[in-house]
Design an enzyme around this catalytic site. Structure first.
Site, PDB file in Angstrom:
ATOM      1  CB  ILE A 108      -1.323   0.006   1.299  1.00  0.00           C
ATOM      2  CG1 ILE A 108      -2.124   0.840   1.200  1.00  0.00           C
ATOM      3  CG2 ILE A 108       0.093  -0.096   2.077  1.00  0.00           C
ATOM      4  CD1 ILE A 108      -2.746   1.405   2.386  1.00  0.00           C
ATOM      5  CB  ILE A 139       4.514   1.220   3.755  1.00  0.00           C
ATOM      6  CG1 ILE A 139       4.096   0.543   5.704  1.00  0.00           C
ATOM      7  CG2 ILE A 139       4.265   2.676   3.631  1.00  0.00           C
ATOM      8  CD1 ILE A 139       3.054   0.270   4.759  1.00  0.00           C
ATOM      9  CE  LYS A 140       3.824   0.588  -4.871  1.00  0.00           C
ATOM     10  NZ  LYS A 140       2.763   0.692  -6.063  1.00  0.00           N
ATOM     11  CB  ILE A 141       9.083   5.118   0.815  1.00  0.00           C
ATOM     12  CG1 ILE A 141       7.729   4.538   1.276  1.00  0.00           C
ATOM     13  CG2 ILE A 141       9.216   6.087   0.300  1.00  0.00           C
ATOM     14  CD1 ILE A 141       8.990   4.519   3.098  1.00  0.00           C
TER      15      ILE A 141
END
Length: 372
Positions: A108, A139-141
């Site tokens: 996400i 967690i998408k960065i």
């Protein structure tokens, strides 16, 4: 029908689905893909959520409850998207456990409007990890300049990260450096490195789209001969960079402490030019220790007629470098291409996020009687 997906898995490529919706979860379709098509992970992005939630199926009750509570549209979107990711993570939990934490993961993304703000990205990543509250999430960065220190800080807190929107080989090396710095920070805090995972999402098809546009503008035979070659060459050279990094002393020291390699992930693997084979960004990028996240159409095409003949990256580095050199000689600037693609990538996801906010706001107002 072939067992190309099975062969792909045997070659060490983790197959992930680049799509998610509540209907896909509730209908059992996601579970079927896990059981029958060798899928072991799921990725999402703002565009995927915009399409899913705008379709409306399965979201009515939650949106009505959110409207009754008079929440802000930003809170509503986060409650909706994290609910989907949490439920998908539960569906994939068994795969997470059987692979020792390597796969069975759902990604996400942080709010794309924060892509150029380090502190806000870190805060959003921490909040998302808390909201989803599942061990098998990423967690998408984004791999923007501001995203690099955020990656280090978030990894250093023990949160697993999917680094997204990577186009440039230089930026990819910076991403791998940021991951290692994060692991070193985590080690200094006494965290268990073996519990931290990461993938680096190297975008593929968009490279050909941008380069081919520039080649077509040149209109020469030399330019035509290079159409459709840049993306695969770029990704193959990324794998070379990965091999170099994991062979270096710095990584070997972390590995001895139990650290997990940051796997290269091939993203944007749906072929956009119908002149090219629809499985090109799968069959041409087979190598152990990688992930390929596919739209369902690409997954089905690979299942139907994909030909997997083994490692298709080994032994290609010289030719791949030759492709990029030939492009430079024609005046197609690699540095400019990847800069444009990063800027466009952030802009496209921001546009999708804004559209998601707008459609959710309209539904909240409708269900609240138009009183906002």
């Amino acid at each position: 029908m072939t067992d190309a997906l099975g062969r792909l898995s045997e070659e060490g490529v983790a197959i992930w689905l680049d799509d998610l919706s509540r209907a896909r979860i509730s209908s059992g379709n996601l579970g079927e893909l896990l059981d029958q098509q060798h899928v072991v992970g799921v990725t999402t992005n703002p565009t995927i959520f915009q399409k899913a939630i705008s379709a409306g199926q399965g979201y009515e009750e939650q949106v009505a409850d959110l409207a009754a509570r008079r929440v802000t549209v930003e809170e509503a979107v986060r409650m909706i998207t994290t609910a989907d990711v949490r439920d998908a993570a539960d569906v994939l939990r068994a795969h997470h456990e059987t692979t020792g934490g390597l796969d069975g993961r759902v990604s996400i993304e942080v709010d794309p409007r924060l892509a150029h703000h380090t502190a806000a990205t870190i805060a959003e990543a921490k909040q998302l990890a808390w909201l989803v509250d599942r061990p098998n999430t990423f967690i998408k960065i984004p791999a923007t300049r501001a995203g690099l220190p955020a990656i280090t800080e978030v990894i250093g807190r023990g949160i697993s990260v999917n680094v997204t929107l990577i186009f440039s080989l230089d930026r990819y090396r910076e991403v791998m450096d940021a991951y290692q710095a994060g692991l070193e920070k985590a080690k200094s805090k006494g965290l268990d490195l073996s519990a931290i995972y990461s993938v680096a999402s190297f975008f593929v098809s968009r490279v050909d789209t941008e380069v081919d546009k520039r080649l077509d503008a040149l209109g020469t035979p030399e330019a035509a001969a290079l159409r459709g070659k840049a993306a695969v060459a770029n990704a193959r050279l990324a794998y070379q960079a990965f091999e170099e990094v994991v062979a270096a002393d710095r990584w070997q020291a972390l590995s001895r402490e139990g650290a997990n390699a940051q796997r290269p992930l091939w993203a944007s693997t749906g072929v956009k030019d119908p002149a090219y084979p629809d499985t090109m960004y799968v069959t041409e990028l087979v190598a152990p220790g990688t992930v390929n996240t596919m739209p369902e159409a690409t997954l089905r095409a690979t299942e139907d007629h994909g030909v997997i003949t083994g490692n298709s990256i080994a032994g290609t580095y010289e030719d791949s470098r030759g492709v990029l050199d030939a492009l430079e000689k024609l005046g197609v600037s690699y540095d400019d291409v990847v800069r444009v693609l990063e800027d466009e990538g952030v802009a496209k996801f921001t546009h999708s996020w804004d559209g998601l906010l707008d459609s959710t706001r309209a539904e909240l107002e409708r269900l609240a009687g138009g009183k906002g």
